[in-house]
Each structure stands twice: as structure tokens, then as C-alpha cells.
Scaffold this motif. Structure first.
Motif, PDB file in Angstrom:
ATOM      1  N   CYS A 109       0.853  -1.183   0.000  1.00  0.00           N
ATOM      2  CA  CYS A 109       0.000   0.000   0.000  1.00  0.00           C
ATOM      3  C   CYS A 109       0.889   1.233   0.000  1.00  0.00           C
ATOM      4  O   CYS A 109       2.117   1.139   0.097  1.00  0.00           O
ATOM      5  CB  CYS A 109      -0.952   0.002   1.197  1.00  0.00           C
ATOM      6  SG  CYS A 109      -0.157   0.234   2.804  1.00  0.00           S
ATOM      7  N   HIS A 120      -3.075  11.380  -5.426  1.00  0.00           N
ATOM      8  CA  HIS A 120      -3.749  10.641  -6.489  1.00  0.00           C
ATOM      9  C   HIS A 120      -3.289  11.118  -7.865  1.00  0.00           C
ATOM     10  O   HIS A 120      -3.079  10.304  -8.778  1.00  0.00           O
ATOM     11  CB  HIS A 120      -5.260  10.798  -6.345  1.00  0.00           C
ATOM     12  CG  HIS A 120      -5.809  10.127  -5.127  1.00  0.00           C
ATOM     13  ND1 HIS A 120      -7.144  10.140  -4.804  1.00  0.00           N
ATOM     14  CD2 HIS A 120      -5.207   9.421  -4.137  1.00  0.00           C
ATOM     15  CE1 HIS A 120      -7.343   9.473  -3.681  1.00  0.00           C
ATOM     16  NE2 HIS A 120      -6.179   9.034  -3.255  1.00  0.00           N
ATOM     17  N   ASP A 130      -3.602   2.889 -10.490  1.00  0.00           N
ATOM     18  CA  ASP A 130      -4.404   1.668 -10.583  1.00  0.00           C
ATOM     19  C   ASP A 130      -3.739   0.495  -9.871  1.00  0.00           C
ATOM     20  O   ASP A 130      -4.431  -0.434  -9.438  1.00  0.00           O
ATOM     21  CB  ASP A 130      -4.655   1.308 -12.049  1.00  0.00           C
ATOM     22  CG  ASP A 130      -5.615   2.273 -12.729  1.00  0.00           C
ATOM     23  OD1 ASP A 130      -6.339   2.999 -12.009  1.00  0.00           O
ATOM     24  OD2 ASP A 130      -5.633   2.321 -13.971  1.00  0.00           O
ATOM     25  N   THR A 133      -4.699   1.658  -5.859  1.00  0.00           N
ATOM     26  CA  THR A 133      -6.038   1.978  -5.385  1.00  0.00           C
ATOM     27  C   THR A 133      -6.818   0.708  -5.054  1.00  0.00           C
ATOM     28  O   THR A 133      -6.689  -0.288  -5.770  1.00  0.00           O
ATOM     29  CB  THR A 133      -6.792   2.826  -6.440  1.00  0.00           C
ATOM     30  OG1 THR A 133      -7.988   3.325  -5.856  1.00  0.00           O
ATOM     31  CG2 THR A 133      -7.129   2.033  -7.683  1.00  0.00           C
ATOM     32  N   PRO A 134      -7.564   0.664  -3.955  1.00  0.00           N
ATOM     33  CA  PRO A 134      -7.899   1.750  -3.033  1.00  0.00           C
ATOM     34  C   PRO A 134      -6.968   1.851  -1.827  1.00  0.00           C
ATOM     35  O   PRO A 134      -7.297   2.538  -0.858  1.00  0.00           O
ATOM     36  CB  PRO A 134      -9.302   1.350  -2.573  1.00  0.00           C
ATOM     37  CG  PRO A 134      -9.220  -0.148  -2.490  1.00  0.00           C
ATOM     38  CD  PRO A 134      -8.335  -0.569  -3.647  1.00  0.00           C
ATOM     39  N   HIS A 135      -5.826   1.196  -1.890  1.00  0.00           N
ATOM     40  CA  HIS A 135      -4.950   1.121  -0.714  1.00  0.00           C
ATOM     41  C   HIS A 135      -3.940   2.270  -0.725  1.00  0.00           C
ATOM     42  O   HIS A 135      -2.723   2.062  -0.767  1.00  0.00           O
ATOM     43  CB  HIS A 135      -4.261  -0.236  -0.668  1.00  0.00           C
ATOM     44  CG  HIS A 135      -5.213  -1.388  -0.743  1.00  0.00           C
ATOM     45  ND1 HIS A 135      -6.292  -1.515   0.107  1.00  0.00           N
ATOM     46  CD2 HIS A 135      -5.270  -2.452  -1.591  1.00  0.00           C
ATOM     47  CE1 HIS A 135      -6.959  -2.613  -0.191  1.00  0.00           C
ATOM     48  NE2 HIS A 135      -6.373  -3.193  -1.222  1.00  0.00           N
ATOM     49  N   GLN A 141      -5.666  12.038   6.593  1.00  0.00           N
ATOM     50  CA  GLN A 141      -6.614  11.146   7.260  1.00  0.00           C
ATOM     51  C   GLN A 141      -6.307  10.953   8.742  1.00  0.00           C
ATOM     52  O   GLN A 141      -7.060  10.254   9.427  1.00  0.00           O
ATOM     53  CB  GLN A 141      -6.608   9.777   6.570  1.00  0.00           C
ATOM     54  CG  GLN A 141      -7.075   9.804   5.123  1.00  0.00           C
ATOM     55  CD  GLN A 141      -6.883   8.468   4.439  1.00  0.00           C
ATOM     56  OE1 GLN A 141      -5.888   8.229   3.755  1.00  0.00           O
ATOM     57  NE2 GLN A 141      -7.841   7.580   4.627  1.00  0.00           N
ATOM     58  N   ARG A 158      -6.073  -0.514   8.324  1.00  0.00           N
ATOM     59  CA  ARG A 158      -6.991  -0.641   7.187  1.00  0.00           C
ATOM     60  C   ARG A 158      -6.663  -1.873   6.338  1.00  0.00           C
ATOM     61  O   ARG A 158      -7.557  -2.469   5.737  1.00  0.00           O
ATOM     62  CB  ARG A 158      -6.920   0.614   6.325  1.00  0.00           C
ATOM     63  CG  ARG A 158      -7.446   1.870   7.007  1.00  0.00           C
ATOM     64  CD  ARG A 158      -8.962   1.919   7.044  1.00  0.00           C
ATOM     65  NE  ARG A 158      -9.447   3.141   7.669  1.00  0.00           N
ATOM     66  CZ  ARG A 158      -9.647   4.280   7.022  1.00  0.00           C
ATOM     67  NH1 ARG A 158      -9.384   4.366   5.726  1.00  0.00           N
ATOM     68  NH2 ARG A 158     -10.100   5.344   7.669  1.00  0.00           N
TER      69      ARG A 158
END
Length: 226
Positions: A109, A120, A130, A133-135, A141, A158
């Protein structure tokens, strides 16, 4: 080969800037130019030396303490398009990262001090969004950025992996200190274009158990770990 924990990690956490993408000098030059326009003269090389790995809030707070000047309102919003344009014309994935990710035998990740929009965008420009994502986790945050452990602990949580089963790949002292504080194995990467003589030693002094300058070395470590 320096000693490492005998077990292969369950998760490799990559910093983004200066590890996955060779972005640090580009970003430092854009920031240096923008700061000069608001009366804060600081060379890109000094920004790289002092501030790589820190959040924007931490950088601006230190600049205010050192210069007595506050960053004007809207500075980030005005600077962001310039940075994005610079990335679109000059940003490259770090040499060797595509081959490493293709052969990576464990989960991975991203955990970066950059805000989500920049993170991003830069990953997308480099062709890596790609892949992760989504890691993808940002310091936005958590309450505290690096060198606090919050971001790495969030990423591990997570991903459902215990901190002690994580390796962190970082190019900054703040990142190495954050990984250590999180109870993770900290690996230093000194192969980015911003890394000068002495950078590997600074990462070792911060607590990196190993420092390497080619990403193939990480692939080799993972291949021999069990």
C-alpha cells in the motif's frame, strides 16, 4: 547483507514521493519559486534537505518560525496547478519500481504525507494509481503527520496487518522515525534524484535497519526472506 527480521513481511508500506515516484526535486523547485514570490527566499535544495517527508502544515509552521512570515491565504490553491503542470511534464516513476511491483510477493500500500488530491494525481501521472487503489493513505486522514506513527498505523489497520508484520520503505528521516514509532521495520531508500552525499547515513541515523539505492535490492531482500 545486514540482518533483518527472519520472517517475510505481510505488508510493504511505500512512501510515495521519493520512493515510488521521483518527484521531490520537482516539488521543491515549484515550492521554492512560489515562496520567493511571497517574499520567502529559500533554495529548492534547502527545502529538500529540511522538509522532505513533512506535511505542508509542518513546513509552513517552521518557515514562519524561522522567517517571521506567514504563508498567505490561498497559497496552496494557487501553487497546486503549477505543481500538477510540472508533474505532467517531468514526473517519472522511480527507476525499477514497475519491475519491483510486478514481482512483489506480498501485499503493498501507499502511505504519504501529501494531501489526497496531489497524491492521487502524481500516482496517476506516473502510471501507478491503478496498481495501488484503493490502498492509498494520506496524512490528511490522521491527526499527526510523520514523524508521528499515526499514518502508518492507519495503513496497517486498514490493511488488516499487525504493525510488527510491516516493512516501511521511506526516503526521509521523518518517515523512518514514524515507522520506528509504529513498531514497524524501517527501510531507507536513497535512490531518488534529491538524495545527496550523506543521505544514506542520515537515514541510518534515523533508525533505518537497511538503506539501499536501487529498488532491486528490496526485491532481493523479499526473495530471500521467509
Amino acid at each position: 547483507m545486514p540482518s533483518l527480521p527472519p520472517a517475510r513481511p505481510d505488508l510493504v508500506i511505500f512512501d510515495c514521493d521519493g520512493v515510488l515516484i521521483d518527484s521531490e526535486l520537482i516539488a521543491c523547485r515549484v515550492l521554492s519559486d512560489a515562496l520567493g514570490e511571497v517574499g520567502i527566499a529559500i533554495p529548492a535544495e534547502e527545502i529538500a534537505e529540511r522538509y522532505v517527508g513533512l506535511t505542508g502544515d509542518a513546513i509552513f509552521a517552521d518557515l514562519k518560525a524561522r522567517t517571521g512570515r506567514s504563508i498567505p491565504e490561498g497559497f496552496r490553491e494557487r501553487t497546486r496547478p503549477r505543481l500538477e503542470a510540472a508533474f505532467e511534464t517531468g514526473l517519472q516513476p522511480m527507476p525499477g519500481i514497475l519491475a519491483l511491483l510486478a514481482a512483489l510477493p506480498v501485499r503493498a500500500c501507499v502511505a504519504s504525507g501529501s494531501p489526497p488530491d496531489r497524491l492521487h494525481h502524481s500516482l496517476a501521472v506516473a502510471g501507478l494509481f491503478d496498481r495501488f487503489t484503493p490502498h492509498i493513505f494520506s496524512a490528511a486522514q490522521v491527526a499527526r503527520g510523520k514523524p508521528a506513527p499515526d499514518l502508518f498505523l492507519l495503513a496497517a489497520s486498514r490493511m488488516g496487518v499487525a504493525p510488527e508484520a510491516c516493512w516501511v520503505v521511506e526516503d526521509s528521516r521523518a518517515g523512518i522515525e514514524a515507522a520506528q514509532a509504529a513498531g514497524m521495520t524501517a527501510l531507507g531508500f536513497a535512490g531518488g534524484s534529491h538524495c545527496r552525499d550523506g543521505h544514506p547515513e542520515k537515514l541510518r541515523q534515523a533508525g533505518a535497519v537497511l538503506v539501499f539505492q536501487r529498488l532491486q535490492e528490496l526485491a532481493d531482500l523479499l526473495a530471500v526472506s521467509r
